[in-house]
Design a protein around this motif. Structure first.
Motif, PDB file in Angstrom:
ATOM      1  N   THR A 141      -2.301  -4.657   5.684  1.00 50.95           N
ATOM      2  CA  THR A 141      -3.650  -4.104   5.530  1.00 50.95           C
ATOM      3  C   THR A 141      -3.685  -2.613   5.849  1.00 50.95           C
ATOM      4  O   THR A 141      -2.857  -2.099   6.610  1.00 50.95           O
ATOM      5  CB  THR A 141      -4.646  -4.838   6.450  1.00 50.95           C
ATOM      6  OG1 THR A 141      -5.963  -4.303   6.241  1.00 50.95           O
ATOM      7  CG2 THR A 141      -4.290  -4.694   7.927  1.00 50.95           C
ATOM      8  N   LEU A 142      -4.679  -1.943   5.286  1.00 48.32           N
ATOM      9  CA  LEU A 142      -4.952  -0.544   5.613  1.00 48.32           C
ATOM     10  C   LEU A 142      -5.981  -0.427   6.723  1.00 48.32           C
ATOM     11  O   LEU A 142      -6.254   0.667   7.217  1.00 48.32           O
ATOM     12  CB  LEU A 142      -5.454   0.191   4.358  1.00 48.32           C
ATOM     13  CG  LEU A 142      -4.440   0.294   3.209  1.00 48.32           C
ATOM     14  CD1 LEU A 142      -5.105   0.885   1.970  1.00 48.32           C
ATOM     15  CD2 LEU A 142      -3.244   1.137   3.619  1.00 48.32           C
ATOM     16  N   ALA A 151      -1.683   3.941  16.011  1.00 50.61           N
ATOM     17  CA  ALA A 151      -2.705   3.341  15.150  1.00 50.61           C
ATOM     18  C   ALA A 151      -3.095   4.234  13.980  1.00 50.61           C
ATOM     19  O   ALA A 151      -3.526   3.749  12.928  1.00 50.61           O
ATOM     20  CB  ALA A 151      -3.939   3.004  15.974  1.00 50.61           C
ATOM     21  N   HIS A 152      -2.934   5.552  14.130  1.00 52.11           N
ATOM     22  CA  HIS A 152      -3.356   6.490  13.085  1.00 52.11           C
ATOM     23  C   HIS A 152      -2.325   6.640  11.979  1.00 52.11           C
ATOM     24  O   HIS A 152      -2.601   7.289  10.963  1.00 52.11           O
ATOM     25  CB  HIS A 152      -3.589   7.873  13.713  1.00 52.11           C
ATOM     26  CG  HIS A 152      -2.332   8.524  14.204  1.00 52.11           C
ATOM     27  ND1 HIS A 152      -1.713   8.130  15.383  1.00 52.11           N
ATOM     28  CD2 HIS A 152      -1.548   9.494  13.672  1.00 52.11           C
ATOM     29  CE1 HIS A 152      -0.618   8.855  15.551  1.00 52.11           C
ATOM     30  NE2 HIS A 152      -0.494   9.684  14.532  1.00 52.11           N
ATOM     31  N   GLN A 153      -1.137   6.086  12.152  1.00 52.82           N
ATOM     32  CA  GLN A 153      -0.079   6.282  11.160  1.00 52.82           C
ATOM     33  C   GLN A 153      -0.460   5.649   9.821  1.00 52.82           C
ATOM     34  O   GLN A 153      -1.065   4.581   9.764  1.00 52.82           O
ATOM     35  CB  GLN A 153       1.236   5.668  11.651  1.00 52.82           C
ATOM     36  CG  GLN A 153       1.842   6.373  12.845  1.00 52.82           C
ATOM     37  CD  GLN A 153       2.379   7.761  12.501  1.00 52.82           C
ATOM     38  OE1 GLN A 153       2.576   8.093  11.335  1.00 52.82           O
ATOM     39  NE2 GLN A 153       2.625   8.566  13.529  1.00 52.82           N
ATOM     40  N   LYS A 154      -0.091   6.324   8.749  1.00 51.58           N
ATOM     41  CA  LYS A 154      -0.356   5.796   7.416  1.00 51.58           C
ATOM     42  C   LYS A 154       0.613   4.671   7.096  1.00 51.58           C
ATOM     43  O   LYS A 154       1.746   4.665   7.565  1.00 51.58           O
ATOM     44  CB  LYS A 154      -0.223   6.911   6.372  1.00 51.58           C
ATOM     45  CG  LYS A 154      -1.290   7.981   6.462  1.00 51.58           C
ATOM     46  CD  LYS A 154      -1.094   9.031   5.384  1.00 51.58           C
ATOM     47  CE  LYS A 154      -2.178  10.108   5.477  1.00 51.58           C
ATOM     48  NZ  LYS A 154      -1.994  11.159   4.440  1.00 51.58           N
ATOM     49  N   PRO A 180       0.802  -1.225   0.000  1.00 47.20           N
ATOM     50  CA  PRO A 180       0.000   0.000   0.000  1.00 47.20           C
ATOM     51  C   PRO A 180       0.834   1.273   0.000  1.00 47.20           C
ATOM     52  O   PRO A 180       0.287   2.376   0.040  1.00 47.20           O
ATOM     53  CB  PRO A 180      -0.769  -0.121   1.322  1.00 47.20           C
ATOM     54  CG  PRO A 180       0.168  -0.836   2.227  1.00 47.20           C
ATOM     55  CD  PRO A 180       0.917  -1.816   1.342  1.00 47.20           C
ATOM     56  N   ASN A 181       2.160   1.135  -0.079  1.00 47.66           N
ATOM     57  CA  ASN A 181       3.043   2.281   0.149  1.00 47.66           C
ATOM     58  C   ASN A 181       3.633   2.897  -1.108  1.00 47.66           C
ATOM     59  O   ASN A 181       4.430   3.823  -1.036  1.00 47.66           O
ATOM     60  CB  ASN A 181       4.162   1.879   1.112  1.00 47.66           C
ATOM     61  CG  ASN A 181       3.605   1.406   2.437  1.00 47.66           C
ATOM     62  OD1 ASN A 181       2.726   2.040   2.995  1.00 47.66           O
ATOM     63  ND2 ASN A 181       4.104   0.281   2.922  1.00 47.66           N
ATOM     64  N   THR A 182       3.298   2.348  -2.255  1.00 53.52           N
ATOM     65  CA  THR A 182       3.652   2.955  -3.529  1.00 53.52           C
ATOM     66  C   THR A 182       2.349   3.355  -4.206  1.00 53.52           C
ATOM     67  O   THR A 182       1.506   2.502  -4.472  1.00 53.52           O
ATOM     68  CB  THR A 182       4.452   1.984  -4.424  1.00 53.52           C
ATOM     69  OG1 THR A 182       5.680   1.650  -3.777  1.00 53.52           O
ATOM     70  CG2 THR A 182       4.748   2.602  -5.777  1.00 53.52           C
TER      71      THR A 182
END
Length: 350
Positions: free
Chosen positions: A241-242, A252-255, A173-175
Motif C-alpha cells: 500500500t501507499l 514512514a516517509h519513505q516512498k 507501486p514502484n514502476t
C-alpha cells in the motif's frame, strides 16, 4: 524459533535491509537456514484453481526474486511458493537505498522497481525446479517497455513449461504508471493477451491477478467484473500500500510500497469485499504474521494465504508455527477443512 535462528535474525537486523535479505538468500543456498517438513493434516489439505496444496500457507513473491533458492524453500514448510517478479529483460530496478525496515511497526517499505535478472535466467533455474512442490511465478513488465501489457504474456510463454501457476502483477507501486493497468479497459486487454498466450501453451496453467489495496469500491467492482469475464483462475489480494496512516517508524516517509502488520486490516477488507463480487478463489496476502491472522484472512474469504514481511521479524520457523496454529483454530471451531471456513467470517470485514 530456535536459539540459532534468534541469533541469526538479531544479527541480520543490525545491517542494511537489502544486504540482510541477500545474506538470507545465501544462507538458504548454502543450507545454513533451518529445514522443516511441510506440516499438513486432513483439515489443512486444500486445493485452489486445481492446485493441490498440503497446507494453505504460501510464500509471496518478492523474497526469491530470481528463483535462486527453489529447492531450499521447499524445505521451509510452505504449501506453495511464488517467485519473481520477472520481466522479459534484466533490469537493475530503482537506485539504492530502496528497502526500509520499520521495526516499530513490524513492517517494511520497498521501492525495488522489479529488479531482476530477466526471464531467460529464471527459465533456466525453473527448468531444474523440485517436482514435489507447487511453484508459481510473478509476471512483471520492464520499466522502459513500449508495450507493458505484452511483457506479461512474453514472460509467461518463456517460463510456463516449468510452472504450476503464474500471477499477473499490475499492482506494484514502484514502476511508474504500472497501476494504471488496473483500469477496466486496460486490464481487460492485458488479461486477454495473457489468457490467449496461456491457452496456446502445451500445458495451460492457472493464471492469477494481483491487485492493489488502495482501490476504491468502484475500482474493486471494475476489477471483479473484468476478472469474472477474463478466464483467469483467481485473484491475489493484495500487494503493498501507499497508505502511511498510523506509522511510528522514522522511515514512514519513505516512498514505496508498505507491507507487514499495518497492511493487515486494509488488505483483508479489500479481499472480503472482493469475495462478495466473484466466485473466483482469492489468495489473501498483506500483514499475515500469525495463525490467527491467516485464519482471519480465510474467514474473510481467502482460499489460501501468503506471507513475506513477517519472516523478517519471525524467521522461517514462523511458517510451521502458523500452519500448526491454523490447524488448531480450524479444529477449535469445528471445521473439517479449510474450504469449510472460507468466508465464514466475511461479515466481520464488510
Amino acid at each position: 524459533m530456535n536459539l540459532i535462528e534468534q541469533i541469526g535474525l538479531s544479527a541480520l537486523r543490525k545491517i542494511d535491509p537489502e544486504a540482510s535479505h541477500g545474506l538470507a538468500i545465501k544462507a538458504l543456498q548454502y543450507g545454513i537456514a533451518p529445514k522443516t517438513e511441510v506440516y499438513s493434516s486432513p483439515r489443512l489439505k486444500t486445493s485452489i484453481a486445481g492446485l493441490e496444496l498440503a497446507n494453505p500457507l504460501g510464500l509471496a513473491a518478492g523474497f526469491d526474486k530470481n528463483a535462486t533458492v527453489l529447492a531450499p524453500l521447499t524445505r521451509c514448510g510452505f504449501g506453495f511458493i511464488e517467485v519473481g517478479a520477472i520481466t522479459p529483460r534484466p533490469q537493475p530496478g530503482n537506485p539504492k537505498p530502496r528497502l526500509f525496515r520499520l521495526t516499530e511497526d513490524r513492517a517494511a517499505i520497498n521501492r525495488f522497481g522489479f529488479n531482476n535478472e530477466g526471464m531467460d535466467a529464471a527459465a533456466a533455474r525453473l527448468a531444474k525446479r523440485p517436482k514435489n512442490a507447487v511453484i508459481g511465478l510473478n509476471l512483471g513488465a520492464n520499466k522502459d517497455s513500449e508495450d507493458r501489457a505484452k511483457d506479461f504474456a512474453t514472460v509467461l510463454a518463456r517460463c510456463a513449461a516449468n510452472l504450476d501457476f503464474a500471477t499477473v502483477n499490475v499492482s506494484s507501486p514502484n514502476t511508474e504508471k504500472l497501476r494504471d493497468l488496473q483500469g477496466k479497459d486496460a486490464l481487460s486487454a492485458l488479461l486477454g493477451g495473457v489468457i490467449e498466450t496461456n491457452a496456446a501453451l502445451n500445458r495451460p496453467i492457472p493464471i492469477f491477478l494481483k491487485i492493489a489495496p488502495d482501490l476504491t469500491e468502484a475500482e474493486i467492482t471494475d476489477v471483479a467484473e473484468v476478472a469474472n469475464a477474463s478466464g483467469i483462475s483467481g485473484i491475489i489480494a493484495t500487494n503493498t500500500t501507499l497508505d502511511r496512516a498510523g506509522l511510528l517508524s522514522q522511515h514512514a516517509h519513505q516512498k514505496g510500497g508498505l507491507s507487514g502488520q499495518p497492511l493487515f486490516e486494509k488488505s483483508t477488507r479489500v479481499l472480503a469485499k472482493l469475495s462478495t463480487m466473484t466466485d473466483l478463489p482469492i489468495i489473501g496476502v498483506g500483514g499475515v504474521g500469525s495463525a490467527e491472522q491467516a485464519y482471519q484472512k480465510i474467514r474473510a474469504g481467502a482460499s489460501a494465504v501468503q506471507l513475506y514481511t513477517a519472516l523478517v521479524y519471525g524467521g522461517m520457523g514462523l511458517v510451521t508455527k502458523i500452519t500448526r496454529g491454523l490447524d488448531e483454530l480450524l479444529k477449535r471451531d469445528g471445521f473439517e477443512s479449510v474450504k469449510q471456513a472460507v468466508g465464514s467470517g466475511r461479515s466481520d470485514w464488510t
